[in-house]
Design a protein around this motif. Structure first.
Motif, PDB file in Angstrom:
ATOM      1  N   ALA A  60       0.561  -1.090  -0.079  1.00  0.00           N
ATOM      2  CA  ALA A  60       0.080   0.047  -0.041  1.00  0.00           C
ATOM      3  C   ALA A  60       0.842   1.261   0.142  1.00  0.00           C
ATOM      4  N   LEU A  61       0.575   2.155  -0.961  1.00  0.00           N
ATOM      5  CA  LEU A  61       1.129   3.421  -0.850  1.00  0.00           C
ATOM      6  C   LEU A  61       0.570   4.713  -0.352  1.00  0.00           C
ATOM      7  N   ASP A  62       1.539   5.557  -0.137  1.00  0.00           N
ATOM      8  CA  ASP A  62       0.840   6.984   0.340  1.00  0.00           C
ATOM      9  C   ASP A  62       1.451   7.990  -0.769  1.00  0.00           C
ATOM     10  N   ASP A  63       1.385   9.255  -0.543  1.00  0.00           N
ATOM     11  CA  ASP A  63       1.758  10.153  -1.551  1.00  0.00           C
ATOM     12  C   ASP A  63       3.345  10.208  -2.008  1.00  0.00           C
ATOM     13  N   ALA A  64       3.950   9.966  -0.814  1.00  0.00           N
ATOM     14  CA  ALA A  64       5.558  10.078  -0.876  1.00  0.00           C
ATOM     15  C   ALA A  64       5.953   8.926  -1.699  1.00  0.00           C
ATOM     16  N   GLY A  65       5.625   7.503  -1.292  1.00  0.00           N
ATOM     17  CA  GLY A  65       5.649   6.288  -1.952  1.00  0.00           C
ATOM     18  C   GLY A  65       5.224   6.274  -3.667  1.00  0.00           C
ATOM     19  N   THR A  66       4.272   6.784  -3.701  1.00  0.00           N
ATOM     20  CA  THR A  66       3.776   7.007  -4.982  1.00  0.00           C
ATOM     21  C   THR A  66       4.731   7.839  -5.998  1.00  0.00           C
TER      22      THR A  66
ATOM     23  N   PHE B  19       1.883  18.739  -4.702  1.00  0.00           N
ATOM     24  CA  PHE B  19       0.847  19.563  -3.805  1.00  0.00           C
ATOM     25  C   PHE B  19      -0.075  19.314  -2.648  1.00  0.00           C
ATOM     26  N   TYR B  20      -0.331  17.880  -2.992  1.00  0.00           N
ATOM     27  CA  TYR B  20      -1.239  17.461  -1.824  1.00  0.00           C
ATOM     28  C   TYR B  20      -0.318  17.030  -0.803  1.00  0.00           C
ATOM     29  N   ALA B  21       0.872  16.523  -1.012  1.00  0.00           N
ATOM     30  CA  ALA B  21       1.556  15.763  -0.139  1.00  0.00           C
ATOM     31  C   ALA B  21       2.180  17.032   0.813  1.00  0.00           C
ATOM     32  N   GLY B  22       2.351  18.407   0.057  1.00  0.00           N
ATOM     33  CA  GLY B  22       3.001  19.543   0.826  1.00  0.00           C
ATOM     34  C   GLY B  22       1.971  20.194   1.629  1.00  0.00           C
ATOM     35  N   ILE B  23       0.744  19.918   1.586  1.00  0.00           N
ATOM     36  CA  ILE B  23      -0.376  20.676   2.277  1.00  0.00           C
ATOM     37  C   ILE B  23       0.002  20.932   3.863  1.00  0.00           C
ATOM     38  N   GLU B  24       0.120  22.155   4.370  1.00  0.00           N
ATOM     39  CA  GLU B  24       0.385  22.205   5.875  1.00  0.00           C
ATOM     40  C   GLU B  24      -0.783  23.228   6.345  1.00  0.00           C
ATOM     41  N   VAL B  25      -0.985  23.018   7.650  1.00  0.00           N
ATOM     42  CA  VAL B  25      -2.133  23.848   8.363  1.00  0.00           C
ATOM     43  C   VAL B  25      -1.725  25.287   8.027  1.00  0.00           C
ATOM     44  N   THR B  26      -2.437  26.246   7.320  1.00  0.00           N
ATOM     45  CA  THR B  26      -2.268  27.561   7.326  1.00  0.00           C
ATOM     46  C   THR B  26      -3.525  28.394   7.368  1.00  0.00           C
ATOM     47  N   PRO B  27      -3.569  29.764   7.715  1.00  0.00           N
ATOM     48  CA  PRO B  27      -4.602  30.603   7.770  1.00  0.00           C
ATOM     49  C   PRO B  27      -5.850  30.588   6.848  1.00  0.00           C
ATOM     50  N   ALA B  28      -5.375  30.161   5.669  1.00  0.00           N
ATOM     51  CA  ALA B  28      -6.395  29.764   4.399  1.00  0.00           C
ATOM     52  C   ALA B  28      -5.980  28.666   3.784  1.00  0.00           C
TER      53      ALA B  28
ATOM     54  N   GLU C 296      -5.744  18.638  11.734  1.00  0.00           N
ATOM     55  CA  GLU C 296      -4.990  18.463  10.709  1.00  0.00           C
ATOM     56  C   GLU C 296      -5.390  17.825   9.483  1.00  0.00           C
ATOM     57  N   GLY C 297      -6.390  16.518   9.598  1.00  0.00           N
ATOM     58  CA  GLY C 297      -6.675  15.820   8.669  1.00  0.00           C
ATOM     59  C   GLY C 297      -7.944  16.583   8.056  1.00  0.00           C
ATOM     60  N   LEU C 298      -8.712  17.225   8.841  1.00  0.00           N
ATOM     61  CA  LEU C 298      -9.769  18.021   8.224  1.00  0.00           C
ATOM     62  C   LEU C 298      -9.270  19.117   7.521  1.00  0.00           C
ATOM     63  N   PHE C 299      -8.181  19.861   7.623  1.00  0.00           N
ATOM     64  CA  PHE C 299      -7.534  20.862   6.917  1.00  0.00           C
ATOM     65  C   PHE C 299      -7.213  20.342   5.447  1.00  0.00           C
ATOM     66  N   ARG C 300      -6.164  19.051   5.710  1.00  0.00           N
ATOM     67  CA  ARG C 300      -6.104  18.572   4.305  1.00  0.00           C
ATOM     68  C   ARG C 300      -7.316  18.165   3.482  1.00  0.00           C
ATOM     69  N   PHE C 301      -8.264  17.549   4.181  1.00  0.00           N
ATOM     70  CA  PHE C 301      -9.347  17.043   3.351  1.00  0.00           C
ATOM     71  C   PHE C 301     -10.032  18.236   2.719  1.00  0.00           C
ATOM     72  N   MET C 302     -10.158  19.490   3.181  1.00  0.00           N
ATOM     73  CA  MET C 302     -10.646  20.647   2.584  1.00  0.00           C
ATOM     74  C   MET C 302     -10.013  21.070   1.556  1.00  0.00           C
ATOM     75  N   ALA C 303      -8.530  21.252   1.590  1.00  0.00           N
ATOM     76  CA  ALA C 303      -7.793  21.420   0.619  1.00  0.00           C
ATOM     77  C   ALA C 303      -7.855  20.537  -0.483  1.00  0.00           C
ATOM     78  N   VAL C 304      -8.162  19.417  -0.340  1.00  0.00           N
ATOM     79  CA  VAL C 304      -8.030  18.380  -1.474  1.00  0.00           C
ATOM     80  C   VAL C 304      -9.455  18.532  -2.068  1.00  0.00           C
ATOM     81  N   ALA C 305     -10.495  18.772  -1.121  1.00  0.00           N
ATOM     82  CA  ALA C 305     -12.035  18.459  -1.363  1.00  0.00           C
ATOM     83  C   ALA C 305     -12.303  19.580  -2.642  1.00  0.00           C
ATOM     84  N   LYS C 306     -11.809  20.818  -2.492  1.00  0.00           N
ATOM     85  CA  LYS C 306     -11.859  21.731  -3.372  1.00  0.00           C
ATOM     86  C   LYS C 306     -11.400  21.267  -4.749  1.00  0.00           C
TER      87      LYS C 306
END
Length: 393
Positions: A24-30, A104-113, A216-226
């Motif tokens: 099974a892979l994640d973004d980094a392995g992929t 882009f997805y692998a580099g998502i970090e929690v920021t004000p927006a 942290e997971g919710l923030f990543r979800f929201m960025a990816v969901a868009k």
């Protein structure tokens, strides 16, 4: 050969194979595998068997991890008039674009927006990559797992397998269990949605530490969901946190208070009047709706967690809801009436009478006609501030 069906089945097969063969892979392995594979694709000739198998596995497992649905182009890609659109010479460009998106997805970090990007979606890219394989290597698509199970293929996959202890949304127990619930729900729109699940609850951690991980997971979800048009994010908590409607109310208030305290956009949504018409919970600069499921509810209740011994919260940002064609302002009343009717037909009655405010629908009372559950009254006081609540009419 229905390539839309082959794609959907291949997605599932890749996930099962990844679990069975520990790859099974994640973004980094992929990204590491795609970067190694990329130079081999600079050729006009056919792909050799190992590279082809590695590529198809990565495409389909990436599609699985991002809940990719089969696009209609897979229905027509093998017809004569469309063959030129899916040539092997497109592989390098498509792989480059997929690498950009995953970076882009692998580099998502929690920021004000929420971060913005013009990268293409995994949804589009994996469908187009699969279309190329459908045109040029259809025989491989009929024996995917058999080809993946070759020692030379596994040798290129297994060194980059994700740590099974690390959080990956689609592999999380929360996501797997919640998707089983989605299959049982009577909400007419739920089965067609794309979802992610939060990391699992850790009993050794404090309530606040768990919420921080969920945030942290919710923030990543929201960025990816868009980008990917996801529909919602599920979080599960211990069963005892919803063993009564009153307990679920307290848990909801505590959860949203803790989430608000770590809001990267510093929302003041819990400081003004809470629970009135027009009020919404904001997080990371986005308003959202919350649906709570509790172990207190019986099987015939619409917020019954379908036999799973957990408390569930389901978040849907407004930008997700408003993107649904059935929830545009002019269609929303009819769509909500259809959902209510579907539940009522199956003996899971609920009633929105007297529950016009959005916050009044986060939690459902035990009986449909009972007054709304005013969970905001359980919000904890903060130093120098007491939550202002809407008066009861």
């Amino acid at each position: 050969m229905n390539m839309m069906k082959v794609f959907v089945l291949g997605r599932r097969e890749s996930a099962a194979f990844a679990e069975r063969r520990l790859c099974a892979l994640d973004d980094a392995g992929t990204l590491k595998i795609l970067s190694a594979l990329r130079p081999i694709l600079n050729t006009s000739g056919p792909l050799e068997r190992v590279s082809l198998s590695v590529l198809s596995f990565v495409i389909l497992l990436t599609a699985h991890r991002y809940n990719v649905q089969a696009d209609r182009l897979l229905k027509t890609c093998r017809e004569l008039e469309y063959l030129d659109e899916h040539g092997l010479d497109r592989l390098p460009k498509l792989i480059d674009e997929l690498i950009d998106t995953l970076w882009f997805y692998a580099g998502i970090e929690v920021t004000p927006a929420l971060p913005e990007s013009d990268v293409r979606s995994v949804q589009d890219l994996t469908n187009e990559l699969f279309a190329v394989l459908a045109v040029h290597t259809p025989e491989h698509l009929m024996q995917l797992a058999q080809d993946w199970d070759h020692p030379d293929v596994l040798e290129q996959l297994q060194p980059f397998a994700r740590d099974p202890e690390d959080y990956e949304p689609v592999f999380s127990p929360t996501h797997i269990e919640f998707m089983t619930s989605i299959e049982k729900t009577h909400c007419i729109f739920a089965p067609s949605g794309k979802y992610w699940g939060a990391d699992d609850w850790r009993s050794a951690d404090s309530f606040e530490a768990n919420v921080r991980r969920f945030g942290e997971g919710l923030f990543r979800f929201m960025a990816v969901a868009k980008q990917e048009k996801f529909k919602g994010f599920a979080v599960r908590l211990p069963a005892e946190m919803s063993d009564s409607v009153e307990s679920l109310s307290r848990t909801t208030a505590r959860f949203l208070d803790a989430l608000n305290r770590i809001d990267p956009a510093h929302s003041t949504c819990l400081e003004g009047p809470v629970g009135g018409m027009g009020w919404k919970f904001d997080w990371a600069g986005e308003p959202m709706f919350l649906t709570a499921f509790g172990t207190c509810y019986p099987e015939n209740h619409p917020r019954y967690p379908y036999g799973f011994d957990h408390t569930y919260f389901f978040f849907q940002p407004d930008f997700v809801l408003r993107a649904h064609p059935s929830l545009t302002p002019e269609k929303e009343p009819v769509s909500r009436a259809r959902i209510l009717d579907s539940f009522n037909k199956h003996g899971m009655d609920y009633d929105n009478e007297g529950k016009e405010a959005e916050a009044e629908r986060y939690i459902r009372p035990m009986n449909p006609c009972d007054p709304p559950v005013r969970w905001w009254r359980d919000l904890p006081a903060r130093a120098g501030h007491h939550p202002v609540v809407e008066p009861v009419a």
